[in-house]
Write a protein that holds these residues in place. Structure first.
Motif, PDB file in Angstrom:
ATOM      1  N   GLU A 237      48.016  52.817  31.770  1.00  0.00           N
ATOM      2  CA  GLU A 237      47.455  53.281  33.039  1.00  0.00           C
ATOM      3  C   GLU A 237      46.189  52.517  33.391  1.00  0.00           C
ATOM      4  N   ALA A 238      45.400  52.163  32.396  1.00  0.00           N
ATOM      5  CA  ALA A 238      44.176  51.405  32.658  1.00  0.00           C
ATOM      6  C   ALA A 238      44.490  50.076  33.316  1.00  0.00           C
ATOM      7  N   LEU A 239      45.559  49.432  32.889  1.00  0.00           N
ATOM      8  CA  LEU A 239      45.931  48.150  33.485  1.00  0.00           C
ATOM      9  C   LEU A 239      46.382  48.325  34.933  1.00  0.00           C
ATOM     10  N   ARG A 240      47.080  49.418  35.203  1.00  0.00           N
ATOM     11  CA  ARG A 240      47.481  49.667  36.591  1.00  0.00           C
ATOM     12  C   ARG A 240      46.254  49.891  37.477  1.00  0.00           C
ATOM     13  N   LEU A 241      45.282  50.628  36.962  1.00  0.00           N
ATOM     14  CA  LEU A 241      44.076  50.901  37.738  1.00  0.00           C
ATOM     15  C   LEU A 241      43.262  49.629  37.976  1.00  0.00           C
ATOM     16  N   VAL A 242      43.144  48.799  36.962  1.00  0.00           N
ATOM     17  CA  VAL A 242      42.410  47.541  37.119  1.00  0.00           C
ATOM     18  C   VAL A 242      43.115  46.642  38.124  1.00  0.00           C
ATOM     19  N   ALA A 243      44.432  46.551  38.015  1.00  0.00           N
ATOM     20  CA  ALA A 243      45.197  45.726  38.959  1.00  0.00           C
ATOM     21  C   ALA A 243      44.995  46.203  40.390  1.00  0.00           C
ATOM     22  N   ARG A 244      45.016  47.518  40.578  1.00  0.00           N
ATOM     23  CA  ARG A 244      44.808  48.070  41.917  1.00  0.00           C
ATOM     24  C   ARG A 244      43.433  47.722  42.456  1.00  0.00           C
ATOM     25  N   ASP A 245      42.392  47.907  41.634  1.00  0.00           N
ATOM     26  CA  ASP A 245      41.029  47.675  42.114  1.00  0.00           C
ATOM     27  C   ASP A 245      40.786  46.210  42.417  1.00  0.00           C
ATOM     28  N   ALA A 271      44.954  40.442  30.263  1.00  0.00           N
ATOM     29  CA  ALA A 271      45.924  40.588  31.351  1.00  0.00           C
ATOM     30  C   ALA A 271      45.461  39.961  32.651  1.00  0.00           C
ATOM     31  N   PHE A 272      44.155  40.034  32.937  1.00  0.00           N
ATOM     32  CA  PHE A 272      43.689  39.642  34.265  1.00  0.00           C
ATOM     33  C   PHE A 272      42.710  38.475  34.260  1.00  0.00           C
ATOM     34  N   GLY A 273      41.986  38.261  33.182  1.00  0.00           N
ATOM     35  CA  GLY A 273      41.023  37.180  33.150  1.00  0.00           C
ATOM     36  C   GLY A 273      39.843  37.373  34.084  1.00  0.00           C
ATOM     37  N   ALA A 274      39.726  38.533  34.698  1.00  0.00           N
ATOM     38  CA  ALA A 274      38.626  38.817  35.612  1.00  0.00           C
ATOM     39  C   ALA A 274      37.355  39.120  34.831  1.00  0.00           C
ATOM     40  N   PRO A 275      36.182  38.971  35.464  1.00  0.00           N
ATOM     41  CA  PRO A 275      34.949  39.390  34.788  1.00  0.00           C
ATOM     42  C   PRO A 275      35.057  40.849  34.355  1.00  0.00           C
ATOM     43  N   THR A 276      34.917  41.080  33.057  1.00  0.00           N
ATOM     44  CA  THR A 276      35.175  42.389  32.464  1.00  0.00           C
ATOM     45  C   THR A 276      33.929  42.883  31.743  1.00  0.00           C
ATOM     46  N   PHE A 277      33.550  44.124  32.034  1.00  0.00           N
ATOM     47  CA  PHE A 277      32.354  44.715  31.458  1.00  0.00           C
ATOM     48  C   PHE A 277      32.710  46.033  30.787  1.00  0.00           C
ATOM     49  N   ALA A 278      31.848  46.457  29.895  1.00  0.00           N
ATOM     50  CA  ALA A 278      31.977  47.776  29.277  1.00  0.00           C
ATOM     51  C   ALA A 278      30.641  48.481  29.398  1.00  0.00           C
ATOM     52  N   TYR A 279      30.690  49.794  29.365  1.00  0.00           N
ATOM     53  CA  TYR A 279      29.486  50.616  29.401  1.00  0.00           C
ATOM     54  C   TYR A 279      29.336  51.286  28.049  1.00  0.00           C
ATOM     55  N   GLN A 280      28.309  50.880  27.312  1.00  0.00           N
ATOM     56  CA  GLN A 280      27.989  51.559  26.056  1.00  0.00           C
ATOM     57  C   GLN A 280      27.258  52.841  26.446  1.00  0.00           C
ATOM     58  N   ALA A 313      35.650  41.725  21.917  1.00  0.00           N
ATOM     59  CA  ALA A 313      36.781  42.360  22.600  1.00  0.00           C
ATOM     60  C   ALA A 313      37.077  41.725  23.951  1.00  0.00           C
ATOM     61  N   GLY A 314      36.285  40.716  24.338  1.00  0.00           N
ATOM     62  CA  GLY A 314      36.581  40.005  25.571  1.00  0.00           C
ATOM     63  C   GLY A 314      35.665  40.306  26.733  1.00  0.00           C
ATOM     64  N   CYS A 315      34.664  41.157  26.526  1.00  0.00           N
ATOM     65  CA  CYS A 315      33.776  41.515  27.632  1.00  0.00           C
ATOM     66  C   CYS A 315      32.835  40.358  27.969  1.00  0.00           C
TER      67      CYS A 315
END
Length: 332
Positions: A237-245, A271-280, A313-315
């Motif tokens: 589901e996370a991948l579907r949400l990222v793709a949509r956004d 999956a997307f290669g887009a700039p990816t961030f995480a929130y600690q 992890a790719g962030c």
């Protein structure tokens, strides 16, 4: 990748771990100060730095003290800050009108930082929870968090932040369709250069508790947020949400929380290669601080190890309350 190497003893994998210089040569990931976004909390008043009890070392600051924090960030080389407003129960309403007030705490903080440091990237939070008497990210009607009316309010909130000078809009609400609506509104009002960092995969997590204390939402929240934030059991589901956004106009995407969801970070980046961030998030921060205060762990080493995990992890970067402390260590 299929590793190829000669059998032992021709290959001894410990050879490249033997000295600090060799370890540095083969290190696969690097954490830099430029990878850090520092979340800070702004409140009403002047000359105020108010500790958040559940987040040791974190303060709620008045706008003038937020600018002082920006001075610290700039000196450390931290190029981005994220503004979250603290609002008392007396400031919250059912219509959430404070969210798009040009003179609310967050918008004044944005403008003040940009006036002092034009090159500082200032990020905002777009959700109604800190202005909502119910503590929810959207309007509540008959016990239901409604989507489309909320999106209309989020657009107004985003435009007010854009007028204040924000660089990065951070929609954290998890309503359907909000990225497309915000992007369209920004384009139509001459704010086409404002960046959207979407909280695309935000989970209904138990790790947010200290944050809700910090913004004054703990006592206000009625019920839970499981009808709009993600089920922690879900990954596809996370991948579907990222793709949509991304399809709706997000420039960057975020996974939240961080450490418990490193698998999601990796899947999103691959999956997307887009700039990816995480929130600690606050719970992650406070657990490390509490364990360190009890002498159970080495705070600095665990802090840096946890931040490196996001890079592995790719962030591309991470929002972390540890940003100033980590920057000081990285700067030597």
């Amino acid at each position: 990748m299929t590793p190829v190497h000669a059998p032992f003893p021709a290959t001894r994998l410990r050879r490249t771990r033997a000295t600090p210089a060799l370890r540095a040569l083969v290190r696969e990931n690097a954490l830099e100060v430029g990878d850090l976004i520092w979340p800070v909390f702004v409140r009403a008043g002047e000359g105020i730095e108010e500790p958040v009890p559940s987040m040791p070392g974190v303060m709620r600051r008045s706008v003038d003290k937020i600018v002082e924090a920006a001075v610290e960030a700039d000196a450390l080389g931290i190029g981005a800050m994220c503004i979250f407003p603290y609002t008392g129960i007396e400031e919250r309403t059912e219509d959430c009108a404070g969210a798009w007030d040009p003179q609310n705490h967050a918008n004044r903080a944005i403008a003040a930082i940009k006036a002092r440091f034009p090159n500082m990237a200032v990020m905002s939070d777009v959700a109604l929870d800190t202005y909502n008497i119910n503590g929810h990210d959207g309007f509540v009607e008959d016990g239901i968090i409604v989507n489309d009316r909320t999106v209309e309010a989020l657009v107004k909130m985003s435009l007010a932040q854009a007028e204040a000078g924000v660089d990065i809009i951070g929609p954290s609400d998890m309503m359907d369709g909000r990225i497309g609506a915000i992007r369209t509104a920004l384009e139509e009002t001459g704010h086409q250069d404002v960046t959207i960092l979407s909280y695309a995969a935000k989970y209904a997590s138990a790790f947010y508790g200290p944050f809700r204390d910090a913004v004054g939402a703990s006592g206000a929240l009625t019920g839970d947020k499981k009808t709009y934030q993600m089920d922690p059991a879900n990954s596809d589901e996370a991948l579907r949400l990222v793709a949509r956004d991304l399809a709706e106009g997000a420039d960057m995407v975020m996974v939240k929380p961080g450490l418990p969801y490193l698998d999601i970070c990796r899947r999103v980046k691959d999956a997307f290669g887009a700039p990816t961030f995480a929130y600690q998030v606050s719970g992650e921060y406070s657990m490390i601080k509490a364990a360190a205060q009890n002498g159970w762990i080495d705070e600095e080493r665990v802090m840096m190890e946890s931040l490196m995990a996001f890079k592995r992890a790719g962030c591309d970067g991470v929002l972390s309350y540890f940003a100033p402390a980590a920057a000081r260590l990285l700067n030597g």
